[in-house]
Design a protein around this motif. Structure first.
Motif, PDB file in Angstrom:
ATOM      1  N   GLY A 174       0.786  -1.141   0.055  1.00  0.00           N
ATOM      2  CA  GLY A 174      -0.093   0.043  -0.077  1.00  0.00           C
ATOM      3  C   GLY A 174       0.738   1.064  -0.012  1.00  0.00           C
ATOM      4  N   ARG A 175       0.184   2.278  -0.321  1.00  0.00           N
ATOM      5  CA  ARG A 175       0.844   3.591  -0.318  1.00  0.00           C
ATOM      6  C   ARG A 175      -0.110   4.835   0.578  1.00  0.00           C
ATOM      7  N   HIS A 176       0.612   5.309   1.374  1.00  0.00           N
ATOM      8  CA  HIS A 176       0.082   6.749   2.108  1.00  0.00           C
ATOM      9  C   HIS A 176       1.040   7.719   2.351  1.00  0.00           C
ATOM     10  N   GLY A 177       0.618   8.849   2.213  1.00  0.00           N
ATOM     11  CA  GLY A 177       1.615  10.118   2.558  1.00  0.00           C
ATOM     12  C   GLY A 177       1.693  11.013   1.319  1.00  0.00           C
ATOM     13  N   ARG A 178       2.425  12.014   1.843  1.00  0.00           N
ATOM     14  CA  ARG A 178       2.731  13.045   0.498  1.00  0.00           C
ATOM     15  C   ARG A 178       3.882  12.815  -0.442  1.00  0.00           C
ATOM     16  N   ASP A 179       4.768  11.747  -0.040  1.00  0.00           N
ATOM     17  CA  ASP A 179       6.014  11.591  -0.771  1.00  0.00           C
ATOM     18  C   ASP A 179       6.025   9.918  -1.294  1.00  0.00           C
ATOM     19  N   CYS A 180       5.229   9.570  -2.153  1.00  0.00           N
ATOM     20  CA  CYS A 180       5.036   8.058  -2.266  1.00  0.00           C
ATOM     21  C   CYS A 180       5.662   7.736  -3.655  1.00  0.00           C
ATOM     22  N   ARG A 181       6.312   8.519  -4.495  1.00  0.00           N
ATOM     23  CA  ARG A 181       6.925   8.206  -5.674  1.00  0.00           C
ATOM     24  C   ARG A 181       7.320   6.737  -5.555  1.00  0.00           C
ATOM     25  N   ARG A 182       6.894   6.027  -6.385  1.00  0.00           N
ATOM     26  CA  ARG A 182       7.284   4.507  -6.534  1.00  0.00           C
ATOM     27  C   ARG A 182       9.054   4.546  -7.221  1.00  0.00           C
ATOM     28  N   THR A 183       9.564   3.553  -6.687  1.00  0.00           N
ATOM     29  CA  THR A 183      10.968   3.145  -7.090  1.00  0.00           C
ATOM     30  C   THR A 183      10.844   2.096  -8.227  1.00  0.00           C
TER      31      THR A 183
END
Length: 251
Positions: A174-183
């Motif tokens: 999952g992803r949550h937050g203001r800086d979740c750019r995938r790598t």
């Protein structure tokens, strides 16, 4: 006749397995195990496995992960082959399975569906061909009563993808937050819970200007019950060892 001890017998999967097994000509449930006694069934149901007196050829375990350690200890003590279909097992449980497989036959797989296991084999081949230039994400959907997340099947599919890659990737849940750019070195795994969804898994390969989605949908719990019975048949007369559905698919 294959005599089966069915654990988690009063649950949804236990009820489905009773129906599937009753329709076979070579299998029979001779005893059940649950946290509550159930006198309405045509076989004894035990709350303490040590009270079981029936001759048992194999255990099919669709119980709760909290009940698993005691069930597994019983199987190990009596060297009864066991089909482990309970999800959400701890690292200690998994270690116990690995050690126990040196002494008696154990069947452990994240998903009893033949289709899912064929998909896992296909993903291993596909992933290597799409390693460059494609981001990989997995979305899994289940009913609102499922406890563990992500599903064991989502992890099975992620592992299959990783097995096909030259450079292994990390899992992001999952992803949550203001800086979740995938790598580039991650596989995203996302869990959805709602309604009565038996199980749906989608593997996404997202490239530049093209999208590949591979999806498996279970329309009922029947596919898992039928797979568990296939596993039980497969395990009979096997030597000590750890077996899984990929071996059944390959046979």
């Amino acid at each position: 006749m294959i005599n089966i001890l069915l654990t988690g017998v009063s649950g949804a999967m236990g009820s489905m397995l009773q129906q599937i097994i009753a329709a076979t000509t070579d299998c029979e449930v001779v005893a059940g195990f649950d946290h509550l006694e159930n006198t309405s069934l045509p076989f004894p149901v035990y709350t303490n496995l040590e009270n079981c007196q029936e001759k048992v050829d194999v255990i099919i375990d669709f119980s709760h992960f909290k009940a698993f350690p005691n069930i597994f200890a019983y199987a190990k003590a009596h060297k009864i082959p066991i089909v482990v279909a309970t999800t959400g097992l701890s690292d200690e449980d998994l270690q116990a399975i690995d050690q126990g497989a040196k002494e008696f036959p154990i069947f452990k797989t994240a998903n009893m569906s033949i289709g899912i296991n064929l998909l896992a084999k296909a993903l291993e081949d596909i992933a290597g061909k799409l390693e460059d230039g494609f981001d990989i994400e997995i979305i899994e959907k289940h009913h609102n009563k499922k406890i563990d997340a992500p599903s064991g099947t989502a992890l099975l599919l992620a592992d299959a993808v990783n097995d096909g890659l030259a450079q292994k990737k990390d899992y992001t849940f999952g992803r949550h937050g203001r800086d979740c750019r995938r790598t580039e070195n991650e596989i995203g795994i996302h869990a959805i819970r709602g309604g009565t969804i038996p199980g749906e898994h989608t593997v996404i390969f997202a490239g530049n200007d093209e999208l590949i989605e591979i999806k498996h949908t279970a329309l009922s719990k029947k596919v898992f019950a039928e797979g568990a019975v296939k596993a039980a048949r497969y395990l009979i007369n096997k030597k000590p060892g750890l077996y899984d559905m990929s071996m059944v698919v390959s046979d």
